[in-house]
Write a protein that holds these residues in place. Sequence first.
Motif, PDB file in Angstrom:
ATOM      1  N   ALA A 204       0.810  -1.099  -0.032  1.00 32.28           N
ATOM      2  CA  ALA A 204      -0.093   0.103   0.046  1.00 32.28           C
ATOM      3  C   ALA A 204       0.854   1.204   0.048  1.00 32.28           C
ATOM      4  O   ALA A 204       0.419   2.509  -0.479  1.00 32.28           O
ATOM      5  CB  ALA A 204      -0.906  -0.159   1.166  1.00 32.28           C
ATOM      6  N   TYR A 205       2.053   1.069   0.532  1.00 32.38           N
ATOM      7  CA  TYR A 205       3.178   2.362   0.538  1.00 32.38           C
ATOM      8  C   TYR A 205       3.857   2.400  -0.915  1.00 32.38           C
ATOM      9  O   TYR A 205       4.585   3.304  -0.911  1.00 32.38           O
ATOM     10  CB  TYR A 205       3.821   2.323   1.735  1.00 32.38           C
ATOM     11  N   ASP A 206       3.840   1.606  -1.810  1.00 32.75           N
ATOM     12  CA  ASP A 206       4.564   1.596  -2.822  1.00 32.75           C
ATOM     13  C   ASP A 206       4.235   2.793  -3.596  1.00 32.75           C
ATOM     14  O   ASP A 206       3.057   3.168  -3.943  1.00 32.75           O
ATOM     15  CB  ASP A 206       4.286   0.306  -3.910  1.00 32.75           C
ATOM     16  N   ASN A 207       5.637   3.701  -4.023  1.00 32.68           N
ATOM     17  CA  ASN A 207       5.160   4.700  -4.918  1.00 32.68           C
ATOM     18  C   ASN A 207       4.435   5.687  -4.393  1.00 32.68           C
ATOM     19  O   ASN A 207       4.002   6.827  -4.989  1.00 32.68           O
ATOM     20  CB  ASN A 207       4.279   4.443  -6.308  1.00 32.68           C
ATOM     21  N   ILE A 208       4.551   5.794  -2.990  1.00 30.47           N
ATOM     22  CA  ILE A 208       3.727   6.718  -1.969  1.00 30.47           C
ATOM     23  C   ILE A 208       4.439   8.435  -2.392  1.00 30.47           C
ATOM     24  O   ILE A 208       3.716   9.285  -2.157  1.00 30.47           O
ATOM     25  CB  ILE A 208       3.580   6.656  -0.652  1.00 30.47           C
ATOM     26  N   ALA A 209       5.803   8.244  -2.382  1.00 31.49           N
ATOM     27  CA  ALA A 209       6.667   9.483  -2.574  1.00 31.49           C
ATOM     28  C   ALA A 209       6.289  10.039  -3.848  1.00 31.49           C
ATOM     29  O   ALA A 209       6.242  11.275  -3.996  1.00 31.49           O
ATOM     30  CB  ALA A 209       7.958   9.160  -2.562  1.00 31.49           C
ATOM     31  N   ASP A 210       5.980   9.311  -4.884  1.00 29.53           N
ATOM     32  CA  ASP A 210       5.434   9.983  -6.342  1.00 29.53           C
ATOM     33  C   ASP A 210       4.112  10.509  -6.233  1.00 29.53           C
ATOM     34  O   ASP A 210       3.705  11.535  -6.943  1.00 29.53           O
ATOM     35  CB  ASP A 210       5.315   8.659  -7.512  1.00 29.53           C
ATOM     36  N   LEU A 211       3.223   9.973  -5.266  1.00 29.65           N
ATOM     37  CA  LEU A 211       1.991  10.326  -5.130  1.00 29.65           C
ATOM     38  C   LEU A 211       1.853  12.055  -4.330  1.00 29.65           C
ATOM     39  O   LEU A 211       0.955  12.599  -4.408  1.00 29.65           O
ATOM     40  CB  LEU A 211       0.949   9.283  -4.468  1.00 29.65           C
ATOM     41  N   LEU A 212       2.709  11.825  -3.326  1.00 28.26           N
ATOM     42  CA  LEU A 212       2.921  12.998  -2.142  1.00 28.26           C
ATOM     43  C   LEU A 212       4.052  13.670  -2.782  1.00 28.26           C
ATOM     44  O   LEU A 212       5.141  13.429  -2.235  1.00 28.26           O
ATOM     45  CB  LEU A 212       2.721  12.637  -0.865  1.00 28.26           C
ATOM     46  N   ASN A 213       4.091  14.781  -3.262  1.00 26.45           N
ATOM     47  CA  ASN A 213       5.337  15.511  -3.801  1.00 26.45           C
ATOM     48  C   ASN A 213       5.872  16.029  -2.640  1.00 26.45           C
ATOM     49  O   ASN A 213       5.132  16.660  -1.472  1.00 26.45           O
ATOM     50  CB  ASN A 213       4.775  16.623  -4.660  1.00 26.45           C
ATOM     51  N   GLY A 214       7.313  16.042  -2.758  1.00 27.74           N
ATOM     52  CA  GLY A 214       8.049  16.588  -1.456  1.00 27.74           C
ATOM     53  C   GLY A 214       8.489  15.464  -0.325  1.00 27.74           C
ATOM     54  O   GLY A 214       9.067  16.338   0.794  1.00 27.74           O
ATOM     55  N   ILE A 215       8.076  14.228  -0.327  1.00 24.29           N
ATOM     56  CA  ILE A 215       8.219  13.483   0.631  1.00 24.29           C
ATOM     57  C   ILE A 215       9.077  12.115   0.265  1.00 24.29           C
ATOM     58  O   ILE A 215       9.011  11.823  -0.882  1.00 24.29           O
ATOM     59  CB  ILE A 215       6.912  12.857   1.089  1.00 24.29           C
ATOM     60  N   ARG A 216      10.092  12.213   0.930  1.00 18.72           N
ATOM     61  CA  ARG A 216      11.041  11.313   0.555  1.00 18.72           C
ATOM     62  C   ARG A 216      10.729   9.829   1.382  1.00 18.72           C
ATOM     63  O   ARG A 216      10.465   9.812   2.679  1.00 18.72           O
ATOM     64  CB  ARG A 216      12.733  11.475   1.094  1.00 18.72           C
TER      65      ARG A 216
END
Length: 301
Positions: A204-216
């Motif tokens: 469920a956390y896969d690619n979450i950084a792409d969905l939420l800009n500015g989060i590493r």
Amino acid sequence: MLQLGDMFPDEETAQDWFESKMWPDGRKCPRCNGERTVESSHAKMPYWCSDCRKYFSVRTGTLLETSKVPLRKWAWAIYLHLTSLKGVSSMKLHRDIGVTQKTAWFMLQRIREAFDDNDDPPFGGAVEVDEAYFGGKESNKHEWKRTKAGRGTVGKTAVVGAKDRETGKVKARVVQSTDRETLRLFVEDSVEDGATLYTDGATAYDNIADLLNGIRHEAVNHSVGEYVRGQAHTNAVESFWSMLKRGFHGTYHRISPKHLHRYVAEFAGRQGVRDMDTVDQMVYLVRGMSGKRLRYRDLIA
């Protein structure tokens, strides 16, 4: 205990203390925020507001409204609950302060409601996010209560939480599911742009950084025995789950899914005040009662 006895020797002293904490800048009407108030001769409402022309007391507009329990007993209940790391049961509280178990349970639910603060800003820096599940084992339930749909998390209630490594503060929320959209919305509400997010390897956390800009985002894969990789781990938020589950199993034994969100809010709130001394924690909690209302009929509806 001796200090609290000295602080609250009688009801008048308790009322003065509550008023000084609820109204640190001077007495104000809780209905209109007016400052033109005077003392009154009303039997239960000691003050009168000249602006909205209504009587009020320190309980008005707070979680203490309509409560018949003396403020001195409220002070003791707050103290006993705060000094018990895993919380205090309604059975113990009713014996300790001399109220019925039903009244003690209602008092504790209102104390938990005071911890609930949805206005806290999102966390920055290093933030850990994880999920946990609460509820009894299917094998321990009555036959008619079993879901008969599988094992593991079946029949349990999901909670997602975030812990700020620097401050130790926690945000946690009861959720209907732990799917990608639910977890993404929680992270979006709880984690600031520019923060570093640490999770386990749940898909469920896969690619979450792409969905939420500015989060590493960094993750550890528990399924292959990886729990720490450099700074990537979820040990801090898991310690929060450990404390919450100790309260669940050691003090309360059973928490209804209907009321679970208050217990979660309480234990999350405890994390934010654990560095304060007990009296300061009491002040924090009393001020958290202002502007909220919880009725018994709503609790049992």
